[in-house]
Design a protein around this motif. Structure first.
Motif, mmCIF file in Angstrom:
data_model
loop_
_atom_site.group_PDB
_atom_site.id
_atom_site.type_symbol
_atom_site.label_atom_id
_atom_site.label_comp_id
_atom_site.label_asym_id
_atom_site.label_seq_id
_atom_site.Cartn_x
_atom_site.Cartn_y
_atom_site.Cartn_z
ATOM 1 N N UNK B 64 0.839 -1.206 0.000
ATOM 2 C CA UNK B 64 0.000 0.000 0.000
ATOM 3 C C UNK B 64 0.869 1.249 0.000
ATOM 4 N N UNK B 67 2.562 1.855 -3.310
ATOM 5 C CA UNK B 67 1.587 2.314 -4.291
ATOM 6 C C UNK B 67 1.179 3.762 -4.075
ATOM 7 N N UNK B 68 0.889 4.078 -2.833
ATOM 8 C CA UNK B 68 0.470 5.445 -2.514
ATOM 9 C C UNK B 68 1.610 6.425 -2.765
ATOM 10 N N UNK B 70 4.009 6.148 -4.979
ATOM 11 C CA UNK B 70 4.138 6.357 -6.423
ATOM 12 C C UNK B 70 2.982 7.211 -6.946
ATOM 13 N N UNK B 71 1.794 6.941 -6.468
ATOM 14 C CA UNK B 71 0.634 7.752 -6.877
ATOM 15 C C UNK B 71 0.827 9.217 -6.518
ATOM 16 N N UNK B 139 2.443 -4.568 -6.712
ATOM 17 C CA UNK B 139 2.546 -3.220 -6.147
ATOM 18 C C UNK B 139 2.196 -2.154 -7.179
ATOM 19 N N UNK B 140 2.571 -2.403 -8.414
ATOM 20 C CA UNK B 140 2.328 -1.411 -9.459
ATOM 21 C C UNK B 140 1.051 -1.684 -10.249
ATOM 22 N N UNK B 141 0.386 -2.752 -9.890
ATOM 23 C CA UNK B 141 -0.849 -3.116 -10.575
ATOM 24 C C UNK B 141 -0.616 -3.324 -12.078
ATOM 25 N N UNK B 142 0.457 -3.991 -12.361
ATOM 26 C CA UNK B 142 0.829 -4.281 -13.756
ATOM 27 C C UNK B 142 0.889 -5.788 -13.942
ATOM 28 N N UNK B 143 0.899 -6.177 -15.196
ATOM 29 C CA UNK B 143 1.083 -7.607 -15.452
ATOM 30 C C UNK B 143 2.554 -7.950 -15.239
#
Lengths: 419, 169
Positions: B64, B67-68, B70-71, B139-143
């Motif tokens: 989390x 991710x936050x 990076x966002x 973590x990056x929500x990527x494939x």
């Protein structure tokens, strides 16, 4: 070798003790400013919710500073009087929700009053005419289109429902008429005049690689084309959707940059007068003018809260705002078609539209906690600006009288106590 | 998450101790300057405090935070103010003589900073945080395949930039 050198370089980077101290102070202050009056606020919300609702309907919602909340307590007595009037109003409002939920797809039923937009809600006559027309000619075709449209929205909503707070929803473009945003569900465009979703690009279908990153989606200055890097795209090629033509194409990223000036006027609302939803919204907004901003209000689903997504246009000068609910009255369709565990969505007034019952049937709720709380200023209660109450809609024949809930009983009791 | 019996302040201190460096380093990696990294750091931990009791596990909390962070970096990078100043910076850089490769040893950070943001973060999470491809993708929500491609491309670019310098990327 690279790894060691890289590690060595970053090992030397630490946050300074001053920064840590400052952060700690700020975080605790921010946290405590939200919590100390929780109990009182809860009580206040129960007591003054009816007043707030009335203000919502007047569409003159004023946002306020947190330290003024105490004044609200003083005005609670005054509010009690208004509550009596609201009780009747509430009932008709519930009926309206019930009526709207029957056949509406992605349309809001209550139009903002301080913007000159035509109402998309058909009148009773129009509805009857429409229904008749559908029965007589091309009914099946229309039904098919509606089902298709509904299916697309359902997909988007399902994605929305699966999102966590950290996923977020991102604004990509805002004009006076159109708001484009994206999330894990894909890209959606909402027309503020017609209050309908006019662009729906589901993530799964077009294989967005990483929807939550901001740089993924770009919109041209005119708001007519949307570009993104699809999974099948190379680093130099973009997928482009032409909104006016409704067509998809591929374009070289350099060519896109040359032809289209990207829309980019995102600013942070944190610490500004427009920062009224920091806990429930993306902290970025787009400035429509010097004093007007557009922001997304997003509530991720949790055990106690339903997922919802709204658009707030905040006028800092006039201290007013308009809230457009993107996913409101179609919550029932989603719940029915997908059997989603949460019962529905909130409308633009923060009211929960449907609540799942143990037996699987869904009925409209009479009173619920407001999910979005834009009215926090005592001034809103004391002197509403240009308050123009929305006409109370007449109940339709189909709806049945809702049962008296615990909330309404409590409300009546509290009114009696105040009296 | 074992926060029982701890005061809010103690929880906060423990989180800073545990994740403070990680958050700050990611912020530095993305923002490339201390003042912006400071802002990101603050915002992230302010947000953390609002969610601190909702994390299911340490892994969840760490993911989390990554991710936050990076966002938050992206939010700042995307802001109009930043894009304007960034344009100015670019113009300034264009007027200077651009060297295609990094000649001096010790300018590893310079080389990494020349990579696009998405490559920088993958490099950082892989080499510094030692996350697996799967963890990075989560973590990056990527494939996973996307991360693998990005890592390969990032290495390739780094090799070009670090030409003449002995870095075994």
């Amino acid at each position: 070798m690279f790894k060691e050198d890289y590690k060595k370089h970053y090992d030397e980077i630490h946050p300074s003790p001053e920064l840590v101290e400052r952060t700690k102070k700020m975080a605790l202050e921010r946290y405590q400013s939200k919590t100390p009056e929780t109990q009182e606020q809860e009580w206040m919300e129960e007591e003054s919710y009816e007043t707030e609702k009335m203000e919502y309907h007047e569409e003159k919602v004023i946002f306020l500073e947190k330290d003024k909340r105490k004044i609200l307590q003083i005005t609670a007595g005054l509010a009690a009087g208004i509550v009596l009037v609201t009780a009747g109003y509430l009932f008709s409002g519930t009926l309206r929700q019930q009526r709207d939920s029957i056949g509406t797809v992605a349309e809001n039923t209550i139009e903002p009053t301080n913007i000159n937009v035509p109402s998309s809600t058909p009148s009773k006559k129009e509805e009857a005419h429409k229904q008749e027309g559908t029965k007589n000619s091309g009914g099946k075709k229309k039904d098919g289109q509606k089902a298709q449209k509904s299916q697309k929205l359902t997909n988007a909503l399902t994605f929305l429902a699966q999102m966590g707070n950290e996923d977020g929803v991102r604004l990509d473009y805002v004009s006076d008429n159109l708001v484009i945003f994206h999330g894990n569900f894909g890209i959606l465009g909402y027309n503020l005049s017609s209050r309908q979703l006019v662009v729906q690009i589901p993530a799964k279908r077009y294989q967005f690689p990483n929807m939550w990153t901001l740089e993924t989606v770009s919109v041209n200055q005119e708001g007519t084309k949307i570009a993104w890097y699809g999974a099948a795209s190379s680093n130099t090629e973009l997928d482009v959707y032409d909104i006016t033509a409704g067509t998809y194409s591929k374009m070289d990223s350099m060519e896109w940059q040359e032809e289209n000036q990207n829309f980019s006027s995102m600013v942070s609302v944190l610490g500004t007068d427009a920062d009224v939803y920091s806990s429930k919204a993306t902290d970025m907004c787009v400035k429509l003018s010097e004093s007007r901003t557009c922001q997304l209000i997003y509530q991720a689903p949790s055990l106690s809260l339903q997922a919802s997504l709204g658009i707030a246009i905040v006028d800092m000068e006039a201290k007013t705002e308009q809230i457009y609910d993107v996913f409101g009255s179609i919550g029932r369709q989603v719940a029915q078609s997908y059997g989603v565990s949460y019962g529905g969505y909130h409308n633009e007034h923060g009211e929960k539209i449907f609540e799942s019952k143990p037996d699987g049937t869904e009925t409209p709720e009479e009173t619920t906690e407001p999910e979005i709380e834009p009215t926090e200023d005592a001034a809103a209660t004391e002197a509403p600006l240009e308050a123009t109450p929305t006409p109370v809609p007449e109940p339709t024949e189909n709806v049945t009288k809702p049962e008296v809930t615990e909330n309404s009983q409590r409300l009546t009791q509290s009114i009696e106590n105040i009296e | 998450m074992d926060n029982k019996g701890k005061t809010l302040e103690e929880c906060f201190d423990a989180a800073i101790k545990k994740y403070g460096d990680m958050v700050y380093r990611i912020a530095m990696n993305q923002m490339k300057n201390g003042s912006d990294a400071d802002d990101v750091f603050q915002e992230v931990f302010i947000k953390w405090l609002q969610h601190y009791d909702k994390f299911q596990s340490n892994e969840h909390e760490k993911a989390w935070l990554i991710r936050v962070t990076i966002n938050q970096c992206k939010s700042i990078l995307k802001s109009s103010w930043y894009s304007k100043t960034d344009e100015m910076k670019e113009e300034l850089e264009n007027t200077l003589v651009y060297t295609d490769t990094v000649q001096e040893e010790g300018s590893l950070s310079e080389a990494v900073n020349k990579l696009p943001e998405k490559y920088r973060i993958v490099i950082h999470l892989f080499y510094y945080e030692e996350l697996s491809i799967l963890q990075i993708s989560q973590a990056l929500n990527e494939k996973e395949s996307t991360i693998r491609t990005q890592l390969t491309r990032a290495r390739r670019k780094l090799k070009q930039l670090l030409k003449g310098v002995e870095f075994d990327v």
